[in-house]
Each structure stands twice: as structure tokens, then as C-alpha cells.
Design a protein around this motif. Structure first.
Motif, PDB file in Angstrom:
ATOM      1  N   GLY B 168       5.594 -11.812 -23.193  1.00  0.00           N
ATOM      2  CA  GLY B 168       5.372 -12.365 -21.864  1.00  0.00           C
ATOM      3  C   GLY B 168       6.672 -12.754 -21.187  1.00  0.00           C
ATOM      4  N   TRP B 169       7.568 -13.346 -21.974  1.00  0.00           N
ATOM      5  CA  TRP B 169       8.846 -13.780 -21.406  1.00  0.00           C
ATOM      6  C   TRP B 169       9.631 -12.582 -20.878  1.00  0.00           C
ATOM      7  CZ3 TRP B 169      14.005 -13.270 -23.472  1.00  0.00           C
ATOM      8  CH2 TRP B 169      14.963 -13.992 -22.741  1.00  0.00           C
ATOM      9  N   VAL B 170       9.675 -11.513 -21.692  1.00  0.00           N
ATOM     10  CA  VAL B 170      10.366 -10.302 -21.233  1.00  0.00           C
ATOM     11  C   VAL B 170       9.658  -9.735 -20.012  1.00  0.00           C
ATOM     12  CG1 VAL B 170      10.958  -7.925 -21.835  1.00  0.00           C
ATOM     13  CG2 VAL B 170      11.285  -9.748 -23.508  1.00  0.00           C
ATOM     14  N   ALA B 171       8.326  -9.793 -20.027  1.00  0.00           N
ATOM     15  CA  ALA B 171       7.561  -9.135 -18.971  1.00  0.00           C
ATOM     16  C   ALA B 171       7.672  -9.843 -17.627  1.00  0.00           C
ATOM     17  CB  ALA B 171       6.094  -9.028 -19.390  1.00  0.00           C
ATOM     18  N   PHE B 172       7.801 -11.177 -17.632  1.00  0.00           N
ATOM     19  CA  PHE B 172       7.824 -11.824 -16.308  1.00  0.00           C
ATOM     20  C   PHE B 172       9.210 -12.251 -15.850  1.00  0.00           C
ATOM     21  CE2 PHE B 172       6.772 -15.706 -18.868  1.00  0.00           C
ATOM     22  CZ  PHE B 172       7.837 -16.487 -18.487  1.00  0.00           C
ATOM     23  N   SER B 173      10.202 -12.242 -16.754  1.00  0.00           N
ATOM     24  CA  SER B 173      11.482 -12.773 -16.279  1.00  0.00           C
ATOM     25  C   SER B 173      12.544 -11.701 -16.067  1.00  0.00           C
ATOM     26  CB  SER B 173      11.984 -13.846 -17.239  1.00  0.00           C
ATOM     27  OG  SER B 173      12.031 -13.347 -18.540  1.00  0.00           O
ATOM     28  N   PHE B 174      12.284 -10.445 -16.426  1.00  0.00           N
ATOM     29  CA  PHE B 174      13.290  -9.411 -16.205  1.00  0.00           C
ATOM     30  C   PHE B 174      12.812  -8.423 -15.149  1.00  0.00           C
ATOM     31  CE2 PHE B 174      14.323 -10.852 -20.458  1.00  0.00           C
ATOM     32  CZ  PHE B 174      15.689 -10.977 -20.388  1.00  0.00           C
ATOM     33  N   ILE B 180      10.855   1.442 -19.397  1.00  0.00           N
ATOM     34  CA  ILE B 180      11.791   0.694 -20.241  1.00  0.00           C
ATOM     35  C   ILE B 180      11.335  -0.756 -20.367  1.00  0.00           C
ATOM     36  CG2 ILE B 180      14.163  -0.148 -20.387  1.00  0.00           C
ATOM     37  CD1 ILE B 180      14.988   2.427 -18.954  1.00  0.00           C
ATOM     38  N   HIS B 181      10.899  -1.322 -19.252  1.00  0.00           N
ATOM     39  CA  HIS B 181      10.457  -2.710 -19.245  1.00  0.00           C
ATOM     40  C   HIS B 181       9.298  -2.918 -20.219  1.00  0.00           C
ATOM     41  CE1 HIS B 181       9.584  -6.461 -16.560  1.00  0.00           C
ATOM     42  NE2 HIS B 181       9.923  -6.756 -17.783  1.00  0.00           N
ATOM     43  N   LEU B 182       8.315  -2.011 -20.124  1.00  0.00           N
ATOM     44  CA  LEU B 182       7.134  -2.118 -20.980  1.00  0.00           C
ATOM     45  C   LEU B 182       7.528  -1.994 -22.447  1.00  0.00           C
ATOM     46  CD1 LEU B 182       4.103  -2.269 -21.362  1.00  0.00           C
ATOM     47  CD2 LEU B 182       3.974   0.183 -21.003  1.00  0.00           C
ATOM     48  N   ILE B 183       8.359  -0.990 -22.739  1.00  0.00           N
ATOM     49  CA  ILE B 183       8.749  -0.768 -24.135  1.00  0.00           C
ATOM     50  C   ILE B 183       9.510  -1.976 -24.664  1.00  0.00           C
ATOM     51  CG2 ILE B 183      10.248   0.626 -25.611  1.00  0.00           C
ATOM     52  CD1 ILE B 183       9.426   3.012 -23.814  1.00  0.00           C
ATOM     53  N   LEU B 184      10.403  -2.490 -23.830  1.00  0.00           N
ATOM     54  CA  LEU B 184      11.189  -3.643 -24.263  1.00  0.00           C
ATOM     55  C   LEU B 184      10.274  -4.846 -24.539  1.00  0.00           C
ATOM     56  CD1 LEU B 184      14.204  -4.156 -24.655  1.00  0.00           C
ATOM     57  CD2 LEU B 184      14.199  -5.340 -22.458  1.00  0.00           C
ATOM     58  N   ALA B 185       9.288  -5.055 -23.667  1.00  0.00           N
ATOM     59  CA  ALA B 185       8.373  -6.189 -23.850  1.00  0.00           C
ATOM     60  C   ALA B 185       7.588  -6.027 -25.148  1.00  0.00           C
ATOM     61  CB  ALA B 185       7.428  -6.297 -22.660  1.00  0.00           C
ATOM     62  N   ILE B 186       7.110  -4.800 -25.393  1.00  0.00           N
ATOM     63  CA  ILE B 186       6.333  -4.564 -26.618  1.00  0.00           C
ATOM     64  C   ILE B 186       7.205  -4.808 -27.843  1.00  0.00           C
ATOM     65  CG2 ILE B 186       5.156  -2.795 -27.972  1.00  0.00           C
ATOM     66  CD1 ILE B 186       4.165  -1.593 -25.353  1.00  0.00           C
ATOM     67  N   VAL B 187       8.418  -4.267 -27.801  1.00  0.00           N
ATOM     68  CA  VAL B 187       9.314  -4.431 -28.961  1.00  0.00           C
ATOM     69  C   VAL B 187       9.613  -5.914 -29.199  1.00  0.00           C
ATOM     70  CG1 VAL B 187      11.650  -4.006 -29.778  1.00  0.00           C
ATOM     71  CG2 VAL B 187      10.328  -2.146 -28.788  1.00  0.00           C
ATOM     72  N   GLU B 251       4.613  -5.995 -12.638  1.00  0.00           N
ATOM     73  CA  GLU B 251       3.875  -4.724 -12.657  1.00  0.00           C
ATOM     74  C   GLU B 251       4.473  -3.717 -13.636  1.00  0.00           C
ATOM     75  OE1 GLU B 251       1.167  -3.315 -11.395  1.00  0.00           O
ATOM     76  OE2 GLU B 251       0.534  -5.314 -10.757  1.00  0.00           O
ATOM     77  N   THR B 252       5.810  -3.707 -13.710  1.00  0.00           N
ATOM     78  CA  THR B 252       6.476  -2.686 -14.523  1.00  0.00           C
ATOM     79  C   THR B 252       6.229  -2.870 -16.008  1.00  0.00           C
ATOM     80  OG1 THR B 252       8.400  -4.110 -14.326  1.00  0.00           O
ATOM     81  CG2 THR B 252       8.327  -2.156 -12.930  1.00  0.00           C
ATOM     82  N   ALA B 253       5.763  -4.065 -16.405  1.00  0.00           N
ATOM     83  CA  ALA B 253       5.603  -4.315 -17.837  1.00  0.00           C
ATOM     84  C   ALA B 253       4.151  -4.295 -18.284  1.00  0.00           C
ATOM     85  CB  ALA B 253       6.215  -5.670 -18.197  1.00  0.00           C
ATOM     86  N   ILE B 254       3.241  -4.039 -17.344  1.00  0.00           N
ATOM     87  CA  ILE B 254       1.817  -4.089 -17.707  1.00  0.00           C
ATOM     88  C   ILE B 254       1.389  -2.755 -18.296  1.00  0.00           C
ATOM     89  CG2 ILE B 254      -0.491  -4.227 -16.707  1.00  0.00           C
ATOM     90  CD1 ILE B 254       0.568  -6.346 -14.843  1.00  0.00           C
ATOM     91  N   LEU B 255       0.569  -2.828 -19.343  1.00  0.00           N
ATOM     92  CA  LEU B 255       0.049  -1.602 -19.951  1.00  0.00           C
ATOM     93  C   LEU B 255      -0.862  -0.908 -18.946  1.00  0.00           C
ATOM     94  CD1 LEU B 255      -0.839  -3.146 -23.401  1.00  0.00           C
ATOM     95  CD2 LEU B 255       0.678  -1.189 -23.125  1.00  0.00           C
TER      96      LEU B 255
END
Lengths: 425, 440
Positions: B168-174, B180-187, B251-255
Motif C-alpha cells: 500500500g505504501w508503495v502504491a499510494f506514495s510513489f 513498473i509501479h504495480l510490480i514494485l508494489a507487489i514485490v 491507478e497505476t498500482a491497482i491490479l
């Protein structure tokens, strides 16, 4: 840890002394932390403590302590205690329990002084709340001690507490007799235990699995029945009469501890008796010897004619009855009605108390009190405003338990056959 | 599940005994006696005592218990029970109505709703089921992996919370490009869950602290820690808010949703399938998985064979925590994308244990069990909404299923099934003693 054999006497063949330096090291470490936090970085100001309530028999004046200086004094006392424990270990003697209790009390006072700089802490309220929160924990811990001492891991304490809370509320509301509620709570806890015992002893299912699943089962069952039965008829089924507080003459008039310990409901007095009885029975009676032998070495117990599985079955049932009784405190002692999953993890804190108390009733009770105190402290601090986030206070029981099982502070070792089913071969 | 009993078949501590019994009992010299019996009878006996039938019967029995509970607490049933002896038909029909109504709602909420027009609408519940199943599958895989190595990971809640918090932190603060955003958040989520699980594994490896105790305690530590982060401005708390809740995910980090905006199923389900394949590969094809299983069977033998058992404990808990952390990721990036609070785990960490047990710790078994429990969840909500039956009944049904599956002799006793042990003749004295206990 170093193992040495005293050279002094020649007949010291089997008196191998294990010197454990863990406790002095831990005590010393916390003393250093105390010096740094409460002394060097002490907060300026004056800490106020209110020692009596208006209704108390003997009125004590409020105490005002200069925060930093008190921090220094108490820290020095802590260092002295740590040094004394180190000296004891060097003399190959054990660190006594009273020293640890004294140490913990002093560090708690130092902490309270530190957080209450320029604020007032109502000490009786703090302690009364702490005892109130500890009651189910201590009953749960006794349940865990008995069950695990006889070799059955009791993860289902949470479920037993919850079942006791639910049934006691229902029965006491329907009959208007809180005593019947208590009895029903014991039966409910016992029923949960029967399932645990039947599955783990008869069907040899992993005890931890049964415990975990039982917690879910009881949570689901009580929540379902609560929504289906209690919510439509709150007057009839969820309005239990509460036990009144009973003031014990003379004892109840002792300043500070009187109102805390001797102006309580019958459930709390039963708790004192239970802890004493469990401690006595476990170490001084034939039943206790058998219970411990069944938990430590079932083969040996079986060889001398003790029926291992029967013994375990009834001990687990007894444990369930005790936990169920403790669960009744939620509804008949403190809250006055049942709510969904109202035990809120108390069973797991009780489990933590069992482990932190090294499977010993007295130590488990002390651990329960400490955990109850920590939980209540954060709500009191929430009112006066504290430099420590309340979540860290709530975390405390769990963190110290992890340290305890990891052997960083002392060593917590379960009974040898804890969790192992006994299959007669 | 008939003749071929590979090592994968016994993986749980509690089923071990059972399967080992029947396995060791079926030694070559017993073969003659078996052949004497009719072959069809043997086959039927094998099937009826097999684990698949056992699972089905456990589900059936649990649904019956659930039905009894539903009927007993139904207002209409209670009313008609008052004059049961004058007009028993009323009560019977009331029972039938309440129970069938509940289970029809359960079916319509989880598989196919015939009341909605057209296939596209009718199939929605099934996709809801798969959505609910997605985190259950990966978390169940994590717990199952632990079981296979003899470790009991009850720390699902803590690992999920940390996984969710990190993702969540990666998904809403970057602000990062799509993908790339999604993959980074998942990782990040997987790593956080793995670390939190790894702590328990490391403590077990270094100090011998029992993982059950440490994971339970770590659950609460994680809960309060994440709660603290959620209520501290600058960490996870949404700016300008006093609630312990995060801002919405970017939006960029949502599945992405698989079948468009009208269906809830997101790409997490595809990842869950991939995770199942990965765990299958890990356990059955990789050398690391072989070591996991060896440690699970017999740590002493594994040590003698030259494996570093303590390191395996840490590794298993890393993998297990990572998979459970992935469930947390699915929660924040798939299910609840508008920001989450400390209850984001939604009990999945504990459900995962039941999923792993029902799936008998085999990857595809867990997959199927996850879908079944996902169906219970999806259907449970419909049941609550349309029939006013609290969703907690699902917990009751789930836990009864698991209790029964853990104790096959009990299921056999309830349904009067043949015990597999009846087949073989007298073995060694020692075996018989154990057998007597198991087949009671």
C-alpha cells in the motif's frame, strides 16, 4: 550460560550447577536503558500521583515527585538490583523471584514518573483497571498451565473464554441468577475442552490444529447465535445481572491495595483461591505429581500405572472449566452484556502469560497482572497524553513473550511431552 | 487417491500417522490376503476410505450441522415448534423453507444466479467467488508450504498486514509508470510478508523458539505496529485525516480487472494460479522443495543427510510469509483499493490455515479448497443480505469441515464407513498396538 561443578566439596557428585547469566545481563541492560531514558534524557517537570479516591477509608495525600531526579534515583536502585543479581549468580545461587518482581515494579514506577511529567496519574484507578483486565488473563493462564502441564497444548483458551462469556450472559439473563451463569460458563468451557481432548487424545489430531480451529468455531458459533438470538431479544437473553463488589472489612481499608484487591466481585476472590489452589495442587499433591509426570514423561507415568490419556482428558476438561469461569468475568463482572468476539485476543495474552510465567501458576499470574497493567496503562496514558504511542504499550505483552520463548530473557521451556500425543505401544 | 501413495500424500502432522499406518500396513506379504477378497469390494473400500471421499463427506456433514443451526434459530421454526404435535407439517415446512432458502442463497451468491437475466449477469457470483478465493489461495499456499516442512505458520495475520502495508505504501506514495509501479508494489508486499515470516523462522532456527508461539505473538505486534503507522501522519495515514486509514491507491498500482469493470475478478487470480504452479514446482521439482519436505518428514534424518535444517526453517518461513504477504497485496491492490485500515487482513490469515488443511497441503488441493471457501464467503454475504442469516455461520461450517478432515476415524464413525485398516491381516505386534488406537 556456563556449566561448572563446585570443587569445594568432594561429595558434590550430582550437584551440577547451571549458572545462567541471562537474568543479570537483562536486568543490567534495562537498568542502563532506564538511566539513559529516565535520567540523562529525563523530562523536566514534576510528576503527580493521586494515591486515594474520595471514597477511600484512609486518605493519602497526593505525591509530587520531581521527574528527572526521581528517574535518576530509581535508575540507581535498578543498577544496584542488577548488581546484586550478578553477585548471586556468581555465588552460583538463583536469582529469586522477589528480586525480579521488585525490579519490575521499580522500573514501572520509573516509567510512570517519566510519562506523567506535569500530569496527574490516578494510581488507584490505574491499578483497579489493571486487576480488572487481568482477571480473564489469569483464569486463562491457569487453564493453560493445567492443560500444558499434563501434556496437551491449549491454544483454545480464547475459545473457552468466549464460550464462557457467551453462555454466562445468556443463562444469567434468562434465569436472573448470576451464579447459574457462572456454572453454565464452566460447563461451556468444559465442552470446548471436551472437543479439544477428544480430538487430540482419542483421534490424535495435532493439538495446535484443534486449538486453532476450535477458536474459529467458537467465535463463529457465538457470533452467529448472538446475531440470531441475542440481538432480537436483548432484554431476555443479553441483560445479565452483574455481581456486586464485596468490600472485605479491614483488608479493604488498607490504603492503595485495599480497594484494588479487596473490594472486588466474587469472581476475583475465586481467582485468588484458584491460583493458590492450582499452585498448591500442582506441586504438593498426588494429583499434581501425576499431572506433571504425564506431561513430562508419559511412558514413565504409564509404567507406574497412571492412566495417561484418562488423566490428560480430565485435566484438559478441568482447564476448560477454569477458563470458562474466567470468561464469565467479561459479562458478569465487567461489561454486563455479551458482544461479538468480546474476548478480543485475551486468550492469546493468557497463553503468552503461561509461557512468560514458565508454566508455573504463580509466575503465570504475575505475568497476567503485568500484561493487564500494560493494557490498562495505555488507556490511562491515552487520557493524560503520553510520549509513547499507545500501540507500543499494547504490544508489550507479545514482545516480552517473544523474548521469553527465544530465551533472550531467561529460558522458557515447556513440559517435555507438551503437545505430543501418547500412543501406548 | 487409490493405490499410489507417494510421499506427497502425507504431509500434515496429523494425517501423517493415519496415512503412514495404512501405507506401512500394506506390505507385499499382505497382498495375498487382499486378492482373496472380491476385487470390486476392495476398490469400493479403497475409494470410500480415501481422502477425497472423506473431504466430501466432511463438507456434507458440516453443511448439515449448519442447516440444523439455521433451522433451530429461525423465528418461524421456533414459532411452529410450539404446536408441533397438533400440526407437525407446519414446523417441517418451516425448517425446509429456512434451510433451503439459506443454501439456495448460498448457491446463488457463489456460483450462478438464475434470477438475473442472461449468462453475463448470472455468472457474476462465480467470479465473485474467485475474487474472494484469490487471497485465500495464496495465503493457504503459504501455510501449506509451512506444513510440508513441519512448521505451523499461524502468523498469517501479521504477514498479511505487513505485506499490505508495504504494498500500500508503495502504491499510494510513489508516482511510477504503469506496470513498473504495480510490480514494485507487489514485490514490496511479498518482501515485507517474507521478512515478517522469516523472523519467526530465524528465531526457531537460532533459539528453538516454537514457531506457533512466535507467530501468534508476531501477529499482535504487527497489528499494533501497523495500526501505529496508520494513525501517524507522514507514515501511512492519509494526509488531512485523523482516521487510522491510508489514502487511496494510485491507478497505476491497482491490479487490472480481467473481465472489465462489471466483474470484480482482478489479475490477482492469474497470479494466484501462477503461485500455485510455482509452489507445485518448488515442492515437486526443485531441490530446495525436496529439502523442505525432508525436514518436514524427519528433521533428524535430514540433518544426517547433510541438510542444514535450521537454514531450511528460515527459508520455509521466508517463502511462507512471502506467499501470505501476497494475500495482503491482493487485498489492498485488488479488493479494497480506496485505502485500507488495520482490519485489512479480514481474517484471511486464519482462514488460510483451514484452507491449507482442507487442501491437505498439496498445491492444487489448496487451490480447490481456496475456491470452496471463497464460495462460502461470497455466498455467505448473499445469505446474510437476503435471508438475514449472519455470515458467521460460514466460520462454523469451515471449522467443522477442518475438524472432521483432521480426524478421518470420526468421519468413518459418523457415516459408518469401512476403515482402511480392516483390510490387512495381523501385522507385527507393535503395528497392531498403534493401529488399535487409530482405528477406534
Amino acid at each position: 550460560m556456563s556449566v561448572t561443578t563446585p570443587q569445594a566439596s568432594r561429595i558434590a557428585l550430582d550437584t551440577t550447577v547451571v549458572r545462567s547469566w541471562k537474568s543479570p545481563i537483562a536486568l543490567g541492560l534495562f537498568a542502563v536503558i532506564s538511566i539513559v531514558v529516565f535520567g540523562i534524557f529525563g523530562r523536566p517537570g514534576v510528576s503527580h500521583f493521586r494515591l486515594s479516591r474520595a471514597s477511600d477509608f484512609i486518605q493519602l495525600p497526593d505525591v509530587h515527585l520531581p521527574t528527572t531526579q526521581t528517574g535518576w534515583v530509581l535508575s540507581v536502585v535498578l543498577v544496584l538490583l542488577a548488581a546484586y543479581s550478578a553477585w548471586l549468580v556468581r555465588q552460583a545461587r538463583k536469582v529469586p523471584l522477589w528480586l525480579v518482581i521488585l525490579y519490575v515494579v521499580i522500573i514501572l514506577v520509573a516509567f510512570l514518573t517519566w510519562v506523567s511529567a506535569n500530569a496527574l496519574i490516578p494510581v488507584p484507578g490505574l491499578l483497579i483497571g489493571a486487576v480488572s483486565l487481568s482477571v480473564p488473563l489469569i483464569f486463562g493462564a491457569m487453564s493453560g498451565v493445567i492443560s500444558e502441564r499434563s501434556g496437551v497444548v491449549n491454544i483454545a483458551i480464547e475459545g473457552q473464554l468466549l464460550a464462557g462469556a457467551f453462555i454466562s450472559a445468556m443463562v444469567a439473563s434468562a434465569t436472573r441468577q448470576p451464579v447459574l451463569g457462572l456454572i453454565a460458563a464452566m460447563v461451556a468451557g468444559m465442552l470446548v475442552s471436551f472437543v479439544l481432548a477428544a480430538f487430540s487424545i482419542k483421534y490424535i489430531v495435532d493439538q495446535i490444529i484443534v486449538g486453532v480451529v476450535l477458536n474459529v468455531l467458537v467465535a463463529g458459533l457465538t457470533s452467529f447465535l448472538y446475531s440470531k438470538l441475542m440481538v432480537p431479544n436483548p432484554e431476555l437473553l443479553n441483560n445479565p445481572p452483574r455481581f456486586d463488589r464485596i468490600d472485605i472489612p479491614i483488608l479493604g481499608q488498607i490504603p492503595i491495595i485495599g480497594p484494588v484487591l479487596f473490594n472486588q466481585t466474587i469472581i476475583v476472590y475465586v481467582m485468588y483461591v484458584t491460583v493458590a489452589a492450582v499452585a498448591f495442587a500442582l506441586f504438593k499433591t498426588r494429583w499434581g505429581l501425576r499431572t506433571r509426570s504425564v506431561g513430562e514423561h508419559p511412558q514413565a507415568a504409564d509404567t507406574v500405572g497412571i492412566k495417561v490419556n484418562t488423566m490428560r482428558f480430565w485435566n484438559v476438561s478441568l482447564a476448560g472449566a477454569i477458563a470458562g469461569f474466567g470468561g464469565a468475568y467479561f459479562t458478569l463482572g465487567s461489561v454486563g452484556e455479551f458482544t461479538k468476539e468480546m474476548t478480543a485476543g485475551a486468550g492469546f495474552i493468557a497463553l503468552a502469560a503461561v509461557i512468560f510465567g514458565r508454566w508455573d501458576p504463580i509466575r503465570a499470574m504475575l505475568a497476567g497482572l503485568l500484561f493487564g497493567f500494560a493494557t490498562n496503562l495505555q488507556s490511562v496514558l491515552g487520557i493524560i497524553g503520553s510520549p509513547v504511542p499507545s500501540q507500543f504499550m499494547l504490544m508489550l505483552p507479545y514482545v516480552v513473550t517473544i523474548f521469553a520463548v527465544a530465551g533472550l530473557v531467561g529460558q522458557s521451556k515447556p513440559p517435555a511431552a507438551d503437545g505430543k500425543p501418547y500412543i501406548k505401544s | 487417491m487409490t493405490e499410489s501413495r507417494t510421499p506427497e500424500d502425507d504431509q500434515l502432522p496429523q494425517v501423517n500417522l493415519e496415512t503412514q499406518m495404512s501405507e506401512s500396513a500394506r506390505t507385499p506379504q499382505d497382498e495375498e490376503e487382499i486378492v482373496e477378497r472380491s476385487r470390486t469390494a476392495t476398490v469400493i473400500r479403497e475409494i470410500m476410505s480415501g481422502s477425497a471421499v472423506m473431504s466430501v463427506l466432511a463438507v456434507v456433514f458440516a453443511l448439515i450441522i449448519g442447516g440444523i443451526l439455521i433451522a433451530a434459530t429461525d423465528a418461524r421454526v421456533q414459532e411452529t415448534a410450539g404446536y408441533f404435535f397438533s400440526r407437525p407439517g407446519d414446523m417441517l415446512s418451516a425448517i425446509w423453507n429456512s434451510v433451503s432458502g439459506a443454501y439456495i442463497a448460498l448457491f446463488q451468491g457463489s456460483v450462478y444466479n438464475f434470477r438475473r437475466p442472461g449468462f453475463a449477469n448470472g455468472i457474476k457470483p462465480l467470479l465473485d467467488t474467485l475474487t474472494f478465493a484469490t487471497p485465500l489461495i495464496v495465503a493457504g499456499l503459504g501455510v501449506a508450504l509451512g506444513f510440508r516442512a513441519g512448521l505451523f505458520n499461524i502468523g498469517g495475520r501479521g504477514q498479511m498486514l505487513f505485506g499490505a502495508a508495504a504494498a500500500g505504501w508503495v502504491a499510494f506514495s510513489f508516482d511510477l509508470p504503469v506496470g513498473i509501479h504495480l510490480i514494485l508494489a507487489i514485490v514490496a508486499g511479498i518482501a515485507a510478508g517474507a521478512i515478517w515470516g522469516g523472523v519467526a523462522g530465524y528465531l526457531k532456527a537460532r533459539t528453538g523458539a516454537h514457531e506457533v508461539i512466535t507467530t501468534i505473538m508476531l501477529n499482535y505486534v504487527a497489528y499494533f505496529f501497523v495500526y501505529w503507522m496508520l494513525s501517524t501522519p507522514g507514515l501511512l495515514q492519509a494526509p488531512g485525516s485523523n482516521n487510522p486509514k491510508t489514502p487511496a491507491m494510485k491507478e497505476t498500482a491497482i491490479l487490472p480487472l480481467i473481465f472489465g469493470p462489471s466483474y470484480s475478478l482482478h489479475w490477482g487470480f492469474i497470479i494466484a494460479i501462477a503461485a500455485t504452479i510455482f509452489v507445485w514446482w518448488l515442492l515437486n521439482r526443485s531441490s530446495l522443495g525436496f529439502q523442505f519436505k525432508a525436514v518436514g518428514f524427519n528433521p533428524k534424518a535430514a540433518r544426517v543427510a547433510g541438510m542444514n535444517v535450521n537454514r531450511m526453517f528460515t527459508y520455509v518461513m521466508l517463502f511462507s510469509g512471502g506467499l501470505v504477504g501476497l494475500a495482503g497485496v491482493f487485498q489492498v491492490l485488488g479488493t479494497v483499493t480506496t485505502g485500507f485500515s488495520a482490519g485489512i487482513d479480514a481474517g484471511i490469515g486464519f482462514d488460510a490455515i483451514t484452507v491449507a488443511l482442507l487442501g491437505r497441503s498439496r498445491p492444487w488441493g489448496v487451490f480447490a479448497a481456496g475456491i470452496l471457501f471463497g464460495a462460502f464467503k461470497a455466498g455467505g454475504f448473499t445469505m446474510q443480505a437476503t435471508q438475514q442469516i449472519p455470515i458467521d455461520i460460514v466460520l462454523v461450517v469451515q471449522s467443522i469441515i477442518v475438524l472432521l478432515i483432521a480426524a478421518p476415524p470420526l468421519v468413518r464413525a459418523i457415516f459408518r464407513l469401512p476403515a482402511p485398516n480392516l483390510l490387512e491381516p495381523a501385522g507385527s505386534a507393535k503395528l497392531q498396538g498403534k493401529k488399535a488406537v487409530v482405528s477406534k
